[in-house]
Design a protein around this motif. Sequence first.
Motif, short mmCIF file in Angstrom:
data_model
loop_
_atom_site.label_atom_id
_atom_site.label_comp_id
_atom_site.label_asym_id
_atom_site.label_seq_id
_atom_site.Cartn_x
_atom_site.Cartn_y
_atom_site.Cartn_z
N LEU A 135 18.45 43.60 -28.43
CA LEU A 135 17.70 42.89 -27.40
C LEU A 135 18.13 41.44 -27.34
CD1 LEU A 135 14.16 44.30 -28.23
CD2 LEU A 135 15.62 44.97 -26.32
N ILE A 136 18.19 40.91 -26.12
CA ILE A 136 18.54 39.51 -25.94
C ILE A 136 17.70 38.94 -24.80
CG2 ILE A 136 20.47 39.98 -24.36
CD1 ILE A 136 21.97 37.67 -25.89
N ALA A 137 17.23 37.73 -24.98
CA ALA A 137 16.43 37.07 -23.94
C ALA A 137 17.36 36.54 -22.85
CB ALA A 137 15.62 35.94 -24.55
N LEU A 138 17.07 36.91 -21.63
CA LEU A 138 17.82 36.43 -20.46
C LEU A 138 16.82 35.94 -19.43
CD1 LEU A 138 20.41 39.33 -19.85
CD2 LEU A 138 20.76 37.22 -21.14
N SER A 139 17.28 35.00 -18.62
CA SER A 139 16.46 34.58 -17.48
C SER A 139 16.52 35.70 -16.43
CB SER A 139 17.00 33.28 -16.89
OG SER A 139 18.23 33.53 -16.22
N PRO A 140 15.59 35.71 -15.49
CA PRO A 140 15.68 36.72 -14.42
C PRO A 140 17.01 36.69 -13.67
CG PRO A 140 13.52 35.71 -14.41
CD PRO A 140 14.36 34.93 -15.39
N THR A 141 17.53 35.49 -13.44
CA THR A 141 18.82 35.38 -12.75
C THR A 141 19.94 35.98 -13.59
OG1 THR A 141 18.12 33.41 -11.55
CG2 THR A 141 20.49 33.77 -11.74
N GLN A 142 19.97 35.66 -14.87
CA GLN A 142 21.00 36.23 -15.74
C GLN A 142 20.89 37.76 -15.76
OE1 GLN A 142 19.73 34.01 -19.20
NE2 GLN A 142 21.70 32.95 -19.30
N HIS A 143 19.66 38.25 -15.83
CA HIS A 143 19.46 39.69 -15.94
C HIS A 143 19.88 40.43 -14.68
CE1 HIS A 143 16.80 43.38 -16.54
NE2 HIS A 143 17.66 43.39 -17.54
N TYR A 144 19.39 39.98 -13.54
CA TYR A 144 19.63 40.73 -12.29
C TYR A 144 20.88 40.32 -11.54
CZ TYR A 144 15.10 42.77 -13.06
OH TYR A 144 14.04 43.45 -13.60
N THR A 145 21.54 39.25 -11.95
CA THR A 145 22.77 38.85 -11.29
C THR A 145 24.00 39.14 -12.15
OG1 THR A 145 21.59 37.11 -10.13
CG2 THR A 145 23.98 36.93 -10.18
#
Length: 108
Positions: free
Chosen positions: A20-30
């Motif tokens: 698991l890694i923490a990503l921002s919504p932009t990092q995750h969905y883009t």
Amino acid sequence: MHHIFPEARYPEISAYLENLIALSPTQHYTYAHPMGNTQVVDPEYQQICLIAKSSSIQENLAGPEDLVIYEFNRFLYVLATGFSNDDFEEIDHMDFEGVITKINLQYA
């Protein structure tokens, strides 16, 4: 939290903190899932996440014992499972250079 190796394809490692890694919504969905398609994983971004995760795990394991949340051998298991490659289980304990080398070889 983002599953580096997708939860649907790798349920056996889905709850491992090492996956698991923490990503921002932009990092995750883009970046992690191009065009927001969570059924697709961008391999280049997955490689970046794995190297970043390796660094986070190394830093955590070198810190105070009462704050350790990761296990090196669990990380090797996550990598071996995600890549279907038992070579990761042969890496010497705490050999993060070896881990990064093998991760990069998976994407070469």
